[in-house]
Design a protein around this motif. Structure first.
Motif, PDB file in Angstrom:
ATOM      1  N   THR A   1      12.196  41.673 -25.525  1.00 26.77           N
ATOM      2  CA  THR A   1      13.736  41.828 -26.012  1.00 26.77           C
ATOM      3  C   THR A   1      14.159  40.417 -25.759  1.00 26.77           C
ATOM      4  OG1 THR A   1      14.398  42.015 -23.606  1.00 26.77           O
ATOM      5  CG2 THR A   1      13.795  43.988 -24.886  1.00 26.77           C
ATOM      6  N   VAL A   2      15.348  40.255 -26.308  1.00 27.04           N
ATOM      7  CA  VAL A   2      16.106  38.985 -26.297  1.00 27.04           C
ATOM      8  C   VAL A   2      16.166  38.540 -24.978  1.00 27.04           C
ATOM      9  CG1 VAL A   2      18.331  37.760 -26.648  1.00 27.04           C
ATOM     10  CG2 VAL A   2      17.455  39.125 -28.475  1.00 27.04           C
ATOM     11  N   ARG A   3      16.676  39.209 -24.070  1.00 24.27           N
ATOM     12  CA  ARG A   3      16.866  39.201 -22.550  1.00 24.27           C
ATOM     13  C   ARG A   3      15.594  38.616 -21.987  1.00 24.27           C
ATOM     14  NH1 ARG A   3      20.678  40.538 -19.121  1.00 24.27           N
ATOM     15  NH2 ARG A   3      21.348  42.250 -20.734  1.00 24.27           N
ATOM     16  N   GLN A   4      14.421  39.290 -22.190  1.00 29.68           N
ATOM     17  CA  GLN A   4      13.103  38.937 -21.583  1.00 29.68           C
ATOM     18  C   GLN A   4      12.639  37.829 -22.229  1.00 29.68           C
ATOM     19  OE1 GLN A   4      11.256  42.733 -22.846  1.00 29.68           O
ATOM     20  NE2 GLN A   4      11.322  43.384 -20.414  1.00 29.68           N
ATOM     21  N   LEU A   5      12.881  37.538 -23.535  1.00 27.70           N
ATOM     22  CA  LEU A   5      12.372  36.080 -24.178  1.00 27.70           C
ATOM     23  C   LEU A   5      13.197  34.983 -23.715  1.00 27.70           C
ATOM     24  CD1 LEU A   5      10.480  34.979 -26.451  1.00 27.70           C
ATOM     25  CD2 LEU A   5      12.537  35.473 -28.026  1.00 27.70           C
ATOM     26  N   ALA A   6      14.434  35.151 -23.586  1.00 29.87           N
ATOM     27  CA  ALA A   6      15.353  34.118 -23.041  1.00 29.87           C
ATOM     28  C   ALA A   6      14.929  33.682 -21.526  1.00 29.87           C
ATOM     29  CB  ALA A   6      16.724  34.464 -22.993  1.00 29.87           C
ATOM     30  N   GLN A   7      14.529  34.795 -20.767  1.00 36.75           N
ATOM     31  CA  GLN A   7      14.312  34.426 -19.339  1.00 36.75           C
ATOM     32  C   GLN A   7      13.003  33.775 -19.266  1.00 36.75           C
ATOM     33  OE1 GLN A   7      15.079  38.513 -17.864  1.00 36.75           O
ATOM     34  NE2 GLN A   7      16.855  37.551 -17.010  1.00 36.75           N
ATOM     35  N   ARG A   8      11.910  34.456 -20.228  1.00 42.06           N
ATOM     36  CA  ARG A   8      10.763  33.679 -20.113  1.00 42.06           C
ATOM     37  C   ARG A   8      10.764  32.199 -20.638  1.00 42.06           C
ATOM     38  NH1 ARG A   8       5.513  35.452 -21.449  1.00 42.06           N
ATOM     39  NH2 ARG A   8       6.134  37.268 -19.853  1.00 42.06           N
ATOM     40  N   HIS A   9      11.199  31.907 -21.678  1.00 43.73           N
ATOM     41  CA  HIS A   9      11.535  30.671 -22.231  1.00 43.73           C
ATOM     42  C   HIS A   9      12.335  29.641 -21.100  1.00 43.73           C
ATOM     43  CE1 HIS A   9      12.441  27.232 -24.913  1.00 43.73           C
ATOM     44  NE2 HIS A   9      11.368  27.783 -25.551  1.00 43.73           N
ATOM     45  N   GLY A  10      13.457  30.156 -20.339  1.00 45.95           N
ATOM     46  CA  GLY A  10      14.187  29.432 -19.707  1.00 45.95           C
ATOM     47  C   GLY A  10      13.397  29.226 -18.227  1.00 45.95           C
ATOM     48  N   GLY A  11      12.599  30.232 -17.962  1.00 42.31           N
ATOM     49  CA  GLY A  11      11.847  29.987 -16.637  1.00 42.31           C
ATOM     50  C   GLY A  11      10.646  29.142 -16.887  1.00 42.31           C
TER      51      GLY A  11
END
Length: 462
Positions: A371-381
């Motif tokens: 999801t957008v949230r999971q993708l953002a957190q993966r990319h931001g982590g």
């Protein structure tokens, strides 16, 4: 079917891979520390040490565990400015500040005996004499365990901390770096190994016939010399380089002995490996004298599902406000307008930002159904290469990379500390050792001996 020689990798399970790895070919493992985990959410993980970046007792325990596991080196990253990221991301990240590398590694050299100590130092915002002297000192303090990670400094904010309004251009930085390397190694050769006779009877401490004055006058650098410290224990500290660009690859092929790289998958890793080894041979060097170690975050679990659960938990600890800013930069559009718990829309707005960066993010979202949230957190982590699974699964994958000439080992990134490090040193390493993929003990006492690298001859005193 994926095969290598007579071995069918599609059926590889645990111990069955042991016989397929030549005993002379083993993995090299360095630990990438900043000075702890690179993952933005690591400091929030249950049981982790939020203050580890500035807690010497914790850092001492980390490096001693790595040494007990026979890691080649503790690799200390560095920055010369607070990272240029949005304030919402900056205030939530533990990766922006850390000890100065030489101060920390000098302290850690006194509580360890064999593990290598790699420090990052810039060729753009420092002087060759400083770098040569510091690394020679660290090599002597550690009895031959120092390594220099050559960086040209990509963060444009760094220039403002060194009296310069504009960051040096990319090609100019690499041109300076190549000359910088020549000067530093020339300074390390200022004295013959037997220059310091220390003869009490004659009163001669130093033989002046065995001292060389460099007198370098180049396009960018003017350095007289000699260096005011004896030649390093290793001749030269081990040279590390991390450039991925065309100038970076060329610099690595001409100077590096360890290459830290960011390969997304085994296919790109094999291309990079072949390119660097080929360039090294053209440069007149032995390809065996350059070790290519892709960065990989490793998450070990009791099962594949358990390891994946740890990854999801870790990513979830990246605060959404900072994560979505990172995703917006990668996509080249404002990602905060998308619904967090739905998939990215197919019709993204056009962008003038990096199309390859956007394509990589879109591919990740599609492959893992994020999801957008999971993708953002993966990319931001941490969105780079990761091995997530059981010790057996990860050992299988590492063996595959090794025998298919995708790497000579890995630059290991810890997901969180101390538990993530303990999982690697106490569960994965024993599995690698059992298969003959990793050393049971150190080959010697210097980092060059660990890596199987020769001691460079002195160019002025053969």
């Amino acid at each position: 079917m994926d095969t290598h020689g007579d071995y069918d990798w599609s059926t590889a399970k645990g111990w069955e891979t042991v016989e397929m790895v030549p005993q002379s070919k083993q993995l090299h493992l360095t630990a990438f520390m900043r000075p702890v985990s690179l993952h933005t959410g690591a400091w929030r993980y249950p049981g982790s040490y939020p203050d580890a970046n500035f807690n010497l007792a914790h850092l001492k325990s980390f490096i001693q565990k790595l040494e007990a596991a026979k890691f080649d080196a503790f690799f200390m990253a560095d920055h010369l400015a607070v990272l240029n990221m949005p304030t919402e991301a900056l205030k939530r990240s533990h990766t922006t500040t850390s000890f100065e590398p030489f101060t920390l590694l000098s302290a850690l050299s006194q509580v360890t005996e064999k593990i290598g100590l790699a420090a990052t130092a810039s060729t753009t915002y420092d002087e060759p004499y400083h770098i040569a002297r510091r690394f020679a000192s660290l090599d002597h303090l550690s009895n031959g365990r120092a390594a220099w990670n050559i960086v040209t400094t990509g963060n444009p904010e760094s220039s403002k901390n060194f009296g310069q309004d504009e960051h040096m251009q990319h090609t100019d930085r690499y041109k300076r770096a190549r000359e910088f390397y020549d000067v530093v190694t020339g300074l390390w050769d200022s004295f013959a190994d037997d220059a310091f006779v220390r003869d009490r009877e004659s009163g001669m401490y130093l033989d002046p016939e065995k001292m060389h004055v460099l007198n370098h006058h180049g396009d960018d650098l003017h350095v007289r010399g000699p260096l005011n410290i004896a030649r390093p224990v290793q001749g030269y500290p081990v040279i590390v380089q991390a450039g991925q660009s065309e100038p970076g690859r060329q610099l690595a092929s001409e100077t590096a002995e360890m290459v830290f790289c960011a390969s997304k998958d085994i296919h790109s890793a094999k291309e990079f490996y072949a390119d660097i080894k080929g360039r090294t041979k053209v440069a007149g060097r032995s390809p065996n004298h350059i070790k290519i170690l892709p960065a990989a975050m490793i998450i070990v679990g009791d099962s594949t599902e358990d390891a994946q659960s740890k990854r999801l938990k870790l990513d979830s600890l990246v605060h959404y406000d900072s994560a979505i800013s990172s995703l917006s930069i990668a996509l080249g559009c404002d990602a905060s307008i998308f619904s967090p718990d739905e998939f990215l829309p197919k019709d993204l707005p056009p962008t003038n930002a990096s199309l390859s960066a956007r394509a990589g993010v879109l591919r990740l979202a599609e492959e893992e159904k994020l999801t957008v949230r999971q993708l953002a957190q993966r990319h931001g982590g941490y969105a780079g290469l990761a091995f997530v699974g059981t010790p057996e699964d990860i050992a299988d994958e590492m063996a595959k990379w090794l025998v298919e000439d995708a790497c000579d080992g890995f630059t290991v990134m810890m997901p969180f500390l101390p538990q993530g490090l303990d999982d690697i040193t106490q569960r994965l390493v024993p599995e690698l050792q059992r298969r003959g993929l990793f050393r049971q003990d150190y080959e010697g006492t210097t980092l060059r001996e660990h890596l199987g690298l020769p001691r460079p001859a002195n160019r002025f005193f053969p």
